[in-house]
Design an enzyme around this catalytic site. Structure first.
Site, PDB file in Angstrom:
ATOM      1  N   ARG A   1       0.810  -1.254   0.031  1.00  0.00           N
ATOM      2  CA  ARG A   1       0.048  -0.062   0.061  1.00  0.00           C
ATOM      3  C   ARG A   1       0.860   1.208   0.011  1.00  0.00           C
ATOM      4  O   ARG A   1       1.524   1.517   0.908  1.00  0.00           O
ATOM      5  CB  ARG A   1      -0.898  -0.022   1.230  1.00  0.00           C
ATOM      6  CG  ARG A   1      -1.764   1.296   1.378  1.00  0.00           C
ATOM      7  CD  ARG A   1      -2.633   1.138   2.604  1.00  0.00           C
ATOM      8  NE  ARG A   1      -3.402   2.602   2.592  1.00  0.00           N
ATOM      9  CZ  ARG A   1      -3.360   3.591   3.577  1.00  0.00           C
ATOM     10  NH1 ARG A   1      -2.907   3.092   4.899  1.00  0.00           N
ATOM     11  NH2 ARG A   1      -3.915   4.631   3.372  1.00  0.00           N
TER      12      ARG A   1
ATOM     13  N   HIS B   1      -2.871  10.997   0.743  1.00  0.00           N
ATOM     14  CA  HIS B   1      -2.405  10.832   2.081  1.00  0.00           C
ATOM     15  C   HIS B   1      -1.500  12.043   2.640  1.00  0.00           C
ATOM     16  O   HIS B   1      -0.418  12.087   2.661  1.00  0.00           O
ATOM     17  CB  HIS B   1      -1.389   9.455   1.972  1.00  0.00           C
ATOM     18  CG  HIS B   1      -1.278   8.799   3.592  1.00  0.00           C
ATOM     19  ND1 HIS B   1      -1.282   7.611   3.670  1.00  0.00           N
ATOM     20  CD2 HIS B   1      -0.665   9.643   4.542  1.00  0.00           C
ATOM     21  CE1 HIS B   1      -0.803   7.233   4.975  1.00  0.00           C
ATOM     22  NE2 HIS B   1      -0.502   8.469   5.601  1.00  0.00           N
TER      23      HIS B   1
ATOM     24  N   GLU C   1      -7.436   8.458   6.413  1.00  0.00           N
ATOM     25  CA  GLU C   1      -7.744   9.132   7.610  1.00  0.00           C
ATOM     26  C   GLU C   1      -8.192  10.474   7.436  1.00  0.00           C
ATOM     27  O   GLU C   1      -7.493  11.690   7.805  1.00  0.00           O
ATOM     28  CB  GLU C   1      -6.311   8.973   8.552  1.00  0.00           C
ATOM     29  CG  GLU C   1      -5.979   7.539   8.792  1.00  0.00           C
ATOM     30  CD  GLU C   1      -4.851   7.661   9.661  1.00  0.00           C
ATOM     31  OE1 GLU C   1      -3.887   8.830   9.826  1.00  0.00           O
ATOM     32  OE2 GLU C   1      -4.387   6.619   9.801  1.00  0.00           O
TER      33      GLU C   1
ATOM     34  N   ASN D   1      -7.526   1.614  10.189  1.00  0.00           N
ATOM     35  CA  ASN D   1      -6.104   1.939  10.381  1.00  0.00           C
ATOM     36  C   ASN D   1      -6.547   1.993  12.117  1.00  0.00           C
ATOM     37  O   ASN D   1      -6.993   2.968  12.451  1.00  0.00           O
ATOM     38  CB  ASN D   1      -5.745   3.453  10.297  1.00  0.00           C
ATOM     39  CG  ASN D   1      -5.282   3.416   8.811  1.00  0.00           C
ATOM     40  OD1 ASN D   1      -5.675   2.379   7.938  1.00  0.00           O
ATOM     41  ND2 ASN D   1      -4.820   4.539   8.010  1.00  0.00           N
TER      42      ASN D   1
ATOM     43  N   TYR E   1      -4.363   1.943  16.000  1.00  0.00           N
ATOM     44  CA  TYR E   1      -3.130   2.037  16.701  1.00  0.00           C
ATOM     45  C   TYR E   1      -3.268   1.801  18.232  1.00  0.00           C
ATOM     46  O   TYR E   1      -2.773   0.775  18.887  1.00  0.00           O
ATOM     47  CB  TYR E   1      -2.206   3.304  16.427  1.00  0.00           C
ATOM     48  CG  TYR E   1      -1.903   3.444  15.198  1.00  0.00           C
ATOM     49  CD1 TYR E   1      -0.519   2.848  14.829  1.00  0.00           C
ATOM     50  CD2 TYR E   1      -2.531   3.892  14.311  1.00  0.00           C
ATOM     51  CE1 TYR E   1       0.213   3.078  13.637  1.00  0.00           C
ATOM     52  CE2 TYR E   1      -2.084   3.723  12.734  1.00  0.00           C
ATOM     53  CZ  TYR E   1      -0.690   3.399  12.574  1.00  0.00           C
ATOM     54  OH  TYR E   1      -0.429   3.395  11.282  1.00  0.00           O
TER      55      TYR E   1
ATOM     56  N   GLU F   1      -3.610  -0.029   8.197  1.00  0.00           N
ATOM     57  CA  GLU F   1      -2.437   0.396   8.818  1.00  0.00           C
ATOM     58  C   GLU F   1      -2.518  -0.195  10.181  1.00  0.00           C
ATOM     59  O   GLU F   1      -3.475  -0.102  10.763  1.00  0.00           O
ATOM     60  CB  GLU F   1      -2.379   1.871   8.969  1.00  0.00           C
ATOM     61  CG  GLU F   1      -1.936   2.577   7.963  1.00  0.00           C
ATOM     62  CD  GLU F   1      -1.777   4.170   8.098  1.00  0.00           C
ATOM     63  OE1 GLU F   1      -1.495   4.535   9.278  1.00  0.00           O
ATOM     64  OE2 GLU F   1      -1.856   4.948   7.328  1.00  0.00           O
TER      65      GLU F   1
HETATM   66  O1  IFM Z   1       2.537   7.768   9.878  1.00  0.00           O
HETATM   67  C1  IFM Z   1       1.220   7.910  10.125  1.00  0.00           C
HETATM   68  C2  IFM Z   1       0.471   7.402   8.910  1.00  0.00           C
HETATM   69  O2  IFM Z   1       0.652   8.581   7.916  1.00  0.00           O
HETATM   70  C3  IFM Z   1      -0.926   7.669   9.185  1.00  0.00           C
HETATM   71  N1  IFM Z   1      -1.594   6.770  10.233  1.00  0.00           N
HETATM   72  C4  IFM Z   1      -0.727   7.040  11.268  1.00  0.00           C
HETATM   73  C5  IFM Z   1       0.710   6.640  11.218  1.00  0.00           C
HETATM   74  C6  IFM Z   1       1.283   6.866  12.415  1.00  0.00           C
HETATM   75  O3  IFM Z   1       0.967   8.045  13.000  1.00  0.00           O
END
Ligand code: IFM
Length: 465
Positions: free
Chosen positions: A78, A122, A167, A295, A297, A369
């Site tokens: 990606r 992006h 995002e 995505n 985290y 992500e």
């Molecule tokens: O690096 C970023 C990415 O560009 C978009 N999502 C979160 C990642 C980590 O912060």
């Protein structure tokens, strides 16, 4: 010992990057300027004064990087396309050299047996479009459609999987609400208009891609937040509902249902009357998706007030999120954190997948992500023993496996990121790669997490550690 795979047959294993974070070569071959060039050159905006150069010099080293992906057994890559390389002024004259770069990249990937998954936006908006109003201006959505059309006509005979926007929350709210990202504005009403126009641009671009007649699957990469109330009180539950509205449902409802949530419009009524929503917009934003990118985290906990809480765990008083009451706060739970300060909790991965599977009506989901930053060092043996990152990946992938067993149509996973790269306002100080990059020499070193991931990608089974 059982040899049954942990992941289904055909599960797609990939890694992700983004143009501004890895390409470098910001003035090569007619590339125009983006809002991130301007932002990074503005003193105090990016840690250490870092800019988009040299990044990973991927623009010149893409063939080496594709060879690396092959070594890592990736089935998909990606990447994002830099709008200012294709249309240096944002619209109008096409820069063929920019298209040529992505054509070379796509061809090299296909020769290596790796599926190209392209993101159109992006975050590197051409600066001339920001000068004309940026995402708060409706016209930007239409310029995005035109750009999508140009790219899809050029690459669409070989790229099947497209993500329009990465995002949208970050572009709209970090860009125009709290100013942490380019273009660095502080204007809540503009941020809400930007959010709407990003979704409108998404729907218009989806139609543009499909209009080329090439086989395509269109989605977007959404960073749905996992928001939990800190405590059991009704007040914390109300804060969680409000935060969820402006963080998640303000995007997913127009996208998946073609409506704005009534409670969000009410919560934000003092900021905007939402008159930027024109007739038929919501039928465009809810153009059917072929897949949804997720995505994830870290989860977020919110409380109605900091009263009685350990001040060391509280952040965001006086405006924790757009539209927050002055007392509402984020509260950390004291869990281990990554180098970004983000708490590590794989149950959030499970929750987000279950929720979005329920809301998106059975379409394919992909984790587009997931990953973490840690302070890596290349040790004397020439390796990077990133056990923390490996633990993170294993924990989150085990949660993804559980989600699949619970019925989530999760079809693939992209590690963030293939390479250490420019982490936006943190510059090069935060390393997310499964491959280490020495920014002085551009030497790439596969980290232990990368080795482990390549074995998982090859077998679909969690490797022994
Ligand atoms: O690096 C970023 C990415 O560009 C978009 N999502 C979160 C990642 C980590 O912060």
């Amino acid at each position: 010992m059982s040899h049954q795979n942990d992941f289904p047959e055909g599960f797609l294993w990939g890694a992700a990057t983004a143009s501004f974070q890895i390409e470098g070569a910001t003035t090569a071959d007619g590339r125009g300027r983006s809002i991130w060039d301007t932002f990074a050159e503005t003193p105090g905006k990016v840690l250490g004064g870092d800019t988009g150069d040299p990044a990973d010099d991927h623009y010149h080293r893409y063939a080496e990087d594709v060879a690396l992906m092959r070594r890592l057994n990736l089935g998909a890559y990606r990447f994002s396309i830099a709008w200012p390389r294709i249309l240096p002024e944002g619209s109008g004259t096409v820069n063929q050299a920019g298209l040529d770069f992505y054509n070379r990249l796509v061809d090299t990937l296909l020769e290596a047996g790796i599926q190209p998954w392209a993101t159109l936006y992006h975050w590197d908006l051409p600066q001339p479009l920001e000068d004309a109003g940026g995402w708060p201006a409706r016209d930007t959505a239409y310029r995005f459609r035109d750009y999508a059309q140009v790219v899809a006509e050029s690459l669409g005979d070989r790229v099947v999987n497209w993500m329009t926007i990465n995002e949208p929350w970050c572009s709209a709210f970090l860009g125009y609400h709290n100013g942490h990202h380019a273009p660095g504005h502080h204007d809540d009403a503009a941020a809400l208009a930007a959010a709407h126009h990003l979704l409108l641009g998404h729907g218009l671009a989806a139609d543009a891609i499909r209009s080329t007649g090439h086989p395509s699957r269109v989605g977007l990469a959404h960073n749905q937040a996992v928001i939990r109330p800190h405590g059991p009180s009704a007040a914390d539950a109300r804060s969680a509902r409000r935060a969820d509205g402006v963080r998640n449902r303000i995007f997913t409802d127009p996208l998946l249902k073609g409506v704005y949530p009534a409670d969000v419009l009410e919560d934000l009524a003092s900021i905007s009357d939402f008159s930027f929503i024109a007739d038929k917009d919501l039928s465009i934003t809810s153009t059917p998706l072929d897949f949804l990118g997720v995505n994830y985290y870290s989860p977020e906990f919110v409380a109605a007030s900091a009263k009685g809480l350990d001040p060391a765990l509280v952040s965001g008083e006086g405006g924790a999120w757009l539209g927050a009451d002055p007392e509402e706060v984020h509260v950390s739970q004291g869990l281990p954190v990554t180098h970004m300060g983000w708490e590590i909790d794989p149950t959030g991965m499970y929750d987000v997948l279950l929720r979005l599977a329920g809301e998106s009506g059975g379409i394919d989901l992909y984790v587009t992500e997931n990953g973490c930053a840690f302070e890596d060092t290349v040790t004397e043996d020439g390796r990077v023993h990133d056990t923390d990152r490996l633990d993170y990946y294993e924990g989150h992938l085990r949660a993804a496996k559980e989600a699949i067993h619970a019925g989530v149509p999760l079809r693939g996973y992209f590690a963030w990121s293939l390479l250490d790269n420019f982490e936006w306002a943190w510059g090069y100080s935060r390393r997310f790669g499964i491959v280490h990059v020495d920014y002085d020499t551009q030497v790439r070193t596969v980290k232990d997490s990368g080795d482990w991931y390549s074995r998982l990608a090859a077998t679909g089974r969690f490797p022994e550690r």
